[in-house]
Each structure stands twice: as structure tokens, then as C-alpha cells.
Design an enzyme around this catalytic site. Structure first.
Site, PDB file in Angstrom:
ATOM      1  N   THR B 159       0.844  -1.192   0.000  1.00 51.19           N
ATOM      2  CA  THR B 159       0.000   0.000   0.000  1.00 51.19           C
ATOM      3  C   THR B 159       0.881   1.244   0.000  1.00 51.19           C
ATOM      4  OG1 THR B 159      -1.719  -1.137   1.209  1.00 51.19           O
ATOM      5  CG2 THR B 159      -1.662   1.261   1.465  1.00 51.19           C
ATOM      6  N   ARG B 187     -13.705  -7.251  -1.377  1.00 56.72           N
ATOM      7  CA  ARG B 187     -13.120  -6.942  -0.062  1.00 56.72           C
ATOM      8  C   ARG B 187     -12.606  -5.510  -0.040  1.00 56.72           C
ATOM      9  NH1 ARG B 187      -7.664  -5.219   1.583  1.00 56.72           N
ATOM     10  NH2 ARG B 187      -7.391  -5.856   3.739  1.00 56.72           N
ATOM     11  N   VAL B 188     -12.925  -4.798   1.015  1.00 57.40           N
ATOM     12  CA  VAL B 188     -12.428  -3.451   1.218  1.00 57.40           C
ATOM     13  C   VAL B 188     -11.601  -3.437   2.501  1.00 57.40           C
ATOM     14  CG1 VAL B 188     -13.069  -1.042   1.615  1.00 57.40           C
ATOM     15  CG2 VAL B 188     -14.405  -2.447   0.022  1.00 57.40           C
TER      16      VAL B 188
END
Lengths: 290, 290
Positions: B159, B187-188
Site C-alpha cells: 500500500t 473486499r475493502v
């Protein structure tokens, strides 16, 4: 200790009330009693929250599950979240269109996946694999929601939420909604977002919010109320101070709160917030206007 | 005052580093410098955050934009959020598959809708209407991401995130990700969630997180770090104390933080966290290992 439960059925302006105060109070009371029956039988806070939320989702008086408002395309897109204060485990779904009880889908996410939040088609596929029946989106739509959509009524309220504490002093919270009427497709409000619409922590309490989700998100309202409590504010003062931050940004909201000691508090900046409760002293009640 | 910027490129275990420390440091440094150029020219913190995030999204060394990991279906599903500390306005997108720079889509949601978070097909439709070009999902996929997927490598890291303070003392934060490799469709994680992966408030500071999103969500880590700062902890102590709550739950994470005074702090519980900075004293640097 004695359990306690507090339920909300959304907040909003007087003009959106549609004369449904009796229906809304009765529905909230039925949900509070259903959840309290779970608690009284020794059931867990998370079981009580799910049970009460399902009653609210199934009641067309509320903007959650059956009777939810429609998005810009005329589709009911549902969001829900649930959190267990004992483990800080949480589950949520957003933008689901084929699930009758999103709160149960949220709980399945919590218990059967390594994820917290699933959205859209992925969330639906998971929910059906997990045993929740698939229903047609139009089966969620009431005449009232259709009329509201046709009239381009930008209703934002009617979200439901539940906070509960069980005989062991564990707390849980859950929130479920159809979101805002005529919302953009794919819009997610505060209800399925942990820390925004829902939060629970056995060290502090459990919170569920309602109102204009975008403002609630920017304040991370549920978490914020618990922080204020942690700083020594009373439950009532914490709910009001958190709410004041939403109001400062120009938003409108409502909050319900339970502590592990069974204290209940609520606050709203709107003209009405449907709510019902069974207190730790076994007092039952409901109200509609602020 | 002098501006400052701090960038991360994800955290994780040594075993997942894939020997890309040089590439990752160079990419983070390029992003920090690009963002700092905006700030030095008098640009706003939010402009600098978007600019630096775009550089990271376009760099295949990171799990965001081009080079993102693939979900269980072999699709790159991207999430991003951005928040402006001056106004507490925020925007986010999740589960988008046809947008090259999700951070810009998030900013468009902030500026051009009444919503904070749009997901899935609705988010994509909005982004393209707002002028972001539509790209094929496979154009986001690198050989490395494909190999990782084929090997069922459950990478969770890479990320990217940026925090910045501008010459006026306004702060902003942004985070962008491909999520976890082999994640369930829909999916979050924490990255697009305000208060979890991203938060900014001119009264306190700006935070971006990385790590196992599900644990970060349960702690609402970005908001939590700022609360700890508000209670009087130093930036470094606040970052570490917030992180400790994730570790307590069994998670792994990293945090970057900037205050309105231009102080920078970072902390991670992982073995590595790629990062780069330009301080208020105009010192530039980068690092990879903890």
C-alpha cells in the site's frame, strides 16, 4: 448484571416523518423487546444486536432491509455492520441488492472470513454461499419507497441501529440502512463503516449512529463518542459532544450509546429520532420526537 | 512556514521484500520529491498528496494502481482515499477496476459529489464521467503481480500513502492500494476508509496507514493516532501507541504522521516499511528496513 438494549430507527426533519410516528415507535419497541428477550435468556450482546436489527430490517417502517430507499437507478442498495466489543471483531457489507437481512451478512463476514468489509457483487456472492437466501431486489421495495423515489424526495434518514450489553457486561453494536434516497450507485455511507456508524469496545461502550452519513464519516462519529467517554465525559455528554462536531460541519445526526455498566444515552440534532429501550432496571419505553 | 512531506510504500515481512528495496526506496523518494515540489511552489497539501500518490500508483514497485496485487479472481481491485485537514472534507473509492489513478478518483468524489465513498461499478461510472480515462483491468497487471497470484502468495503489503503540510500549515493525507493478494472479490480494507487508513485534521495532523487492513479498521488507526496526539503524546509516541493497539489484536501495520507544525513521525511493527521524506528543514531521505 442486568442486560440493557437501546434501538434507533433513524433521525430526520419533521417534514420527512410522513405521519409514521406510531408505526415507527411500535417497530422500534418490538425490536428492543426481541433483543432484550435474547439478553434476558443469557444470550450475548452480539446475538441480541443481530436479532433486534433483523426485526427492524424486516419492518417496512424503516429504511433498512425491506422498505429501504432507492438509489438513483431505482435499486435498493443495502449496507450494514456489526461489532463485538469483547473481541473488537467486526463485519460489514455494503451495496448489496439481493440480501434480505444485511446485518446477518455482516455477521457472517465477521465470523467466516478474514475480512471486515465486503461490498457489491462480491459481498452478495459470499452471503449466498454462507447460506443467506437470494432475493430479487424488487422484493425489498415497498410502495412508499417507490413513491418517494418518483417524487425525488431526498430522504436521508430511517437507518436502524442497536446497542446492547449482556449479563456478562459485554457490549455490541449494529447498524443497517438503505442509505440516502437517490444516492449515486455505489455510494457507501457511515452505516457499514466501523468507527463511523458502528463501534463497540468492552472497555468503553457501544455506539450506533444515524443521519447524513458523509458528515458522520468525516467525524468518525461512533469512535469519537467513545473517545470522549474515555476522556471522562458522561455517556450523555459524550454523545452530545460527538454530535456537536457533526453539527459544526453542517451535518445532522443521531447517536445511541450503551456502556458496559448498562447506562444508556442518546442524542440527536434532528427534530425526530425514533427509539426504544429496555433499561438495566427493566424499564421499557419508546419515543419519536426529540 | 516550510512545508514537509512523508511518503510510505507499504510495510511487511522481510520474506516478502523480493529484493526490491532499491527500487522501492527510489520510487518513494521520487514521490516525496514530486509532492515537495508542489508544496515548495506554494501548492496546497492536498495537491501535494494527490501528486505524490499518483507517482506511487504509476510505479510498479508498489501495490497500488499499476502493479497492484490480484484478488481471488485474478482481477486488480483498487481502493484509495484522500482527506483535507483544513475542511475535513474527504473522498474515497473502493473496488474500482478500470481507473489508473484511484487517488484522483477519490479526490473527484470529494470535490464533485455530496458523497465520501463510492464503490464498484458506481465508482467507476462516476470516475469516467468525471474525466478519468477508462483502462482495461489487465493494463494494471504486471508480470510480478501475475506470478504472485499464480504462486498463491498472500502478500498483504505494498500500500502507498502520503502525508503533507503546506506553507500555510494545512495538512492532508492520502492512501492507495490494491489490497491483499487473493482477497475475496469485493473486499475493502482500511485504505479507502476515513479514520482507518487515512485521516487529516488541521487541529492535529495527518495520518496514512499500511498493513493488514482488517486490524487497522478494528482500531480505526488513523483517527486513533491523532487522538493520542491530542491527549498530549508526542507524534512519535502517538504513532507507536496507536500501532501497539493493532499489535495487541494480532495485526501488523505501519503509520506515517505529519503535524501542522511540520513534525514527521513513522512507526511500524513490520520488518520493513519503505518510506521517503523531505523535512521542514529541507532534508531529504529514504529508508526501507525498520
Amino acid at each position: 448484571m442486568n442486560p440493557a438494549i437501546l434501538v434507533h430507527g433513524g433521525c430526520g426533519p419533521r417534514s420527512e416523518a410522513d405521519g409514521d410516528d406510531q408505526q415507527s415507535r411500535a417497530g422500534a419497541l418490538a425490536a428492543a423487546k426481541a433483543g432484550h428477550a435474547v439478553l434476558r435468556g443469557g444470550g450475548s450482546a452480539i446475538d441480541a444486536v443481530e436479532r433486534a436489527c433483523r426485526v427492524l430490517e424486516d419492518d417496512p417502517a424503516f429504511n433498512a432491509g425491506y422498505g429501504a430507499v432507492l438509489n438513483e437507478d431505482g435499486v435498493a442498495e443495502l449496507d450494514a455492520s456489526i461489532m463485538d466489543g469483547a473481541s473488537l471483531k467486526a463485519g460489514a457489507v455494503a451495496v448489496v441488492t439481493t440480501v434480505k437481512n444485511p446485518i446477518t451478512a455482516a455477521r457472517r463476514v465477521m465470523e467466516r472470513t478474514r475480512h471486515v468489509l465486503l461490498v457489491g457483487a462480491g459481498a452478495e456472492a459470499f452471503a449466498h454461499e454462507a447460506g443467506l437466501p437470494r432475493i430479487e431486489n424488487q422484493a425489498l421495495v415497498t410502495e412508499k419507497a417507490r413513491a418517494r423515489f418518483a417524487a425525488e424526495r431526498l430522504a436521508t434518514h430511517g437507518t436502524v441501529g442497536v446497542v446492547a450489553v449482556d449479563v456478562q457486561g459485554h457490549v455490541a453494536a449494529g447498524t443497517s440502512t438503505g442509505g440516502t434516497s437517490s444516492k449515486k450507485r455505489g455510494r457507501v455511507g457511515d452505516s457499514p463503516l466501523i468507527g463511523c456508524g458502528t463501534y463497540a469496545d468492552d472497555r468503553l461502550g457501544a455506539v450506533s449512529c444515524t443521519g447524513v452519513g458523509e458528515y458522520i464519516i468525516r467525524v468518525t462519529l461512533a469512535r469519537r463518542v467513545l473517545e470522549l467517554l474515555d476522556r471522562g465525559l458522561s455517556p450523555q455528554a459524550a454523545a452530545e459532544a460527538g454530535l456537536a462536531e457533526v453539527v459544526r460541519l453542517g451535518g445532522e445526526a443521531g447517536v445511541i450509546l450503551v456502556t458496559p455498566q448498562g447506562e444508556l444515552a442518546w442524542a440527536t440534532s434532528a427534530e425526530r429520532m425514533s427509539r426504544a429501550w429496555v433499561t438495566r432496571d427493566n424499564e421499557t419505553g419508546s419515543a419519536f420526537w426529540k
